[in-house]
Enzyme design. Structure first.
Site, PDB file in Angstrom:
ATOM      1  N   LYS A 116      42.017  53.356 -25.667  1.00 50.51           N
ATOM      2  CA  LYS A 116      42.627  53.100 -24.064  1.00 50.51           C
ATOM      3  C   LYS A 116      44.042  53.794 -24.274  1.00 50.51           C
ATOM      4  O   LYS A 116      44.522  54.123 -25.277  1.00 50.51           O
ATOM      5  CB  LYS A 116      42.409  51.881 -23.606  1.00 50.51           C
ATOM      6  CG  LYS A 116      43.084  50.698 -24.510  1.00 50.51           C
ATOM      7  CD  LYS A 116      42.979  49.557 -24.210  1.00 50.51           C
ATOM      8  CE  LYS A 116      43.595  48.366 -24.951  1.00 50.51           C
ATOM      9  NZ  LYS A 116      43.042  47.072 -25.034  1.00 50.51           N
ATOM     10  N   TYR A 163      76.724  59.442 -20.248  1.00 51.04           N
ATOM     11  CA  TYR A 163      76.837  58.652 -19.116  1.00 51.04           C
ATOM     12  C   TYR A 163      77.571  57.682 -19.569  1.00 51.04           C
ATOM     13  O   TYR A 163      77.214  56.755 -20.520  1.00 51.04           O
ATOM     14  CB  TYR A 163      75.412  58.443 -18.601  1.00 51.04           C
ATOM     15  CG  TYR A 163      74.991  59.615 -17.771  1.00 51.04           C
ATOM     16  CD1 TYR A 163      75.691  60.324 -16.716  1.00 51.04           C
ATOM     17  CD2 TYR A 163      73.518  60.152 -18.153  1.00 51.04           C
ATOM     18  CE1 TYR A 163      74.922  61.324 -16.078  1.00 51.04           C
ATOM     19  CE2 TYR A 163      72.790  60.813 -17.633  1.00 51.04           C
ATOM     20  CZ  TYR A 163      73.462  61.480 -16.704  1.00 51.04           C
ATOM     21  OH  TYR A 163      73.017  62.647 -15.914  1.00 51.04           O
TER      22      TYR A 163
HETATM   23  C1  LIG Z   1      42.937  46.510 -26.483  1.00 53.24           C
HETATM   24  C2  LIG Z   1      41.762  45.546 -26.494  1.00 53.24           C
HETATM   25  C3  LIG Z   1      41.409  45.686 -28.130  1.00 53.24           C
HETATM   26  C4  LIG Z   1      42.016  46.243 -29.172  1.00 53.24           C
HETATM   27  O1  LIG Z   1      43.426  45.585 -29.584  1.00 53.24           O
HETATM   28  P1  LIG Z   1      44.324  45.869 -30.722  1.00 53.24           P
HETATM   29  O2  LIG Z   1      45.124  44.713 -31.164  1.00 53.24           O
HETATM   30  O3  LIG Z   1      44.766  47.062 -30.605  1.00 53.24           O
HETATM   31  O4  LIG Z   1      43.397  46.127 -32.068  1.00 53.24           O
HETATM   32  C5  LIG Z   1      40.077  45.031 -28.369  1.00 53.24           C
HETATM   33  N1  LIG Z   1      39.484  44.213 -27.475  1.00 53.24           N
HETATM   34  C6  LIG Z   1      39.935  44.255 -25.974  1.00 53.24           C
HETATM   35  C7  LIG Z   1      39.158  43.425 -24.912  1.00 53.24           C
HETATM   36  C8  LIG Z   1      41.017  44.902 -25.771  1.00 53.24           C
HETATM   37  O5  LIG Z   1      41.385  45.109 -24.411  1.00 53.24           O
END
Ligand SMILES: *Cc1c(COP(=O)(O)O)cnc(C)c1O
Length: 383
Positions: free
Chosen positions: A45, A276
């Site tokens: 993601k 700035y």
């Molecule tokens: C983002 C997510 C993960 C992965 O988490 P990490 O800490 O990056 O390994 C796993 N399960 C769900 C439901 C998530 O939203």
């Protein structure tokens, strides 16, 4: 259904070097912590945590990866042609903001979905009524995350509804840890216990059609009792512990190194202000380098006067305010700096002064945020 195909322009001068070998090694090390039968779901993601989702999916097709997880429907659509037929799990639960057409596309494409509520189940069922599609579902069980999960008392009825529907099929049951990255694991243990109680109550461990899963990266590394049928790893695959660990059982290697060129060099006399707000005033004749990267590219404004970059092995400080598209470095002590030379902005070394951990500490945040902030127009170069 309108699918927006945008042409994102790329900035070739901003380079995120993605080391495929290191990512494959990280996956292998994470897998080695799990039983052989445990499947590995790669979480890609947020543009693969800033690493470039297309590039990362292509790399992971060479790894021992069994499934992909994305946050949104749109990410699933984007990687579907690249995913080599592996299942794609959409983590954002299907909810009333989704269109019926989106649900039909999920079923048609074989995406696996999470229902947000019993109403969402009815909505899916109705959306698929005139089709021959079957949508595979994973039920998110609330055990302590307090976000989307279904309370166990409601989940049993939802499972029956899915089992009785001609258009829905139960593919998995899972939960999500709120604190598995913390030193004190007592709350995570409680979550495992609640999850176990739910699984036992409906004898779900006996159901061969259901993948049981719970662990994110922290759970995969620290909670072997929660590996179940599948683990869902994000951050660790990219080479980071969810938070720095002194006694890590595996050595992870950061996959990404971000570089930008020296665009301009100039001399500033002592007593002259930089950028700035005049927050930095030189105390000596200074050689300054302007780097064409700023907070609009994901390099936080709070790095003003405190972050470091690297030129070769030389560590150089950011001076003055980080601008929208530029940042200025003091390179007085670095011999032979040339315009066009590349500077390391975010390093692929946990101990570097510009590691994602070091930058996260300066911004009072976590390495996840530093990585996901890297703008999509940064050129991802796979090695
Ligand atoms: C983002 C997510 C993960 C992965 O988490 P990490 O800490 O990056 O390994 C796993 N399960 C769900 C439901 C998530 O939203």
């Amino acid at each position: 259904m309108k699918v927006y195909r945008t042409q994102q322009y790329i900035r070739p001068d901003l380079q995120a070097h993605i080391h495929a070998r290191d990512m494959l090694d990280n996956v292998h090390k994470l897998r080695s912590l799990c039983p052989q039968r445990t499947r590995f779901c790669a979480v890609v993601k947020a543009n693969a945590y800033g690493h470039g989702i297309s590039e990362v999916v292509n790399i992971l097709n060479r790894a021992e990866v069994d499934a992909f997880a994305v946050a949104t429907f749109y990410e699933a659509l984007h990687i579907a042609p690249l995913a080599d037929g592996k299942p794609i799990l959409i983590l954002e639960p299907v909810n009333p903001a989704w269109s019926a057409e989106q649900i039909r596309i999920c079923a048609r494409e074989g995406f696996e979905c999470v229902p947000a509520s019993p109403d969402a189940l009815h909505y899916m069922q109705d959306s698929l009524a005139d089709t021959s599609f079957v949508l595979r579902l994973h039920l998110d069980i609330e055990t302590g995350m307090g976000r989307w999960g279904i309370v166990p008392a409601q989940a049993g009825a939802m499972l029956s509804m899915i089992d009785d529907s001609g258009h829905l099929a139960a593919a998995g049951v899972f939960t999500h840890f709120a604190t598995a990255d913390e030193e004190d694991l007592s709350y995570a243990y409680e979550q495992v216990e609640r999850f176990e109680r739910f699984l036992d109550r409906y004898n779900l461990k006996d159901r061969r059609d259901l993948a049981i899963h719970a662990s994110n990266s922290a759970g995969t590394i620290k909670l072997p009792q929660a590996h179940y049928d599948m683990v869902r790893c994000g951050i660790a695959m990219y080479g980071y512990y969810p938070r720095r660990m002194a006694d890590a059982p595996i050595q992870l290697k950061p996959v990404l190194r971000l570089e930008a060129p020296v665009a301009h060099l100039h001399h500033i006399p002592a007593g002259h202000s930089v950028s700035y707000g005049r927050s930095f005033v030189t105390t000596r004749p200074t050689r300054a380098a302007v780097i064409p990267l700023g907070y609009a590219d994901g390099y936080r404004r709070c790095f003003s006067n405190c972050a470091k970059m690297k030129i070769g092995s030389h560590v150089v400080p950011v001076i003055g305010r980080v601008c929208m598209d530029q940042v200025i470095l003091d390179v007085t002590d670095v011999p032979d700096v040339r315009a066009g030379q590349m500077v390391t902005v975010l390093d692929n070394d946990h101990d570097s002064p510009c590691s994602a951990y070091a930058l996260a500490a300066l911004a009072d945040t976590i390495c996840y945020e530093m990585l996901t902030l890297i703008h999509a127009h940064v050129n991802r170069i796979v090695h």
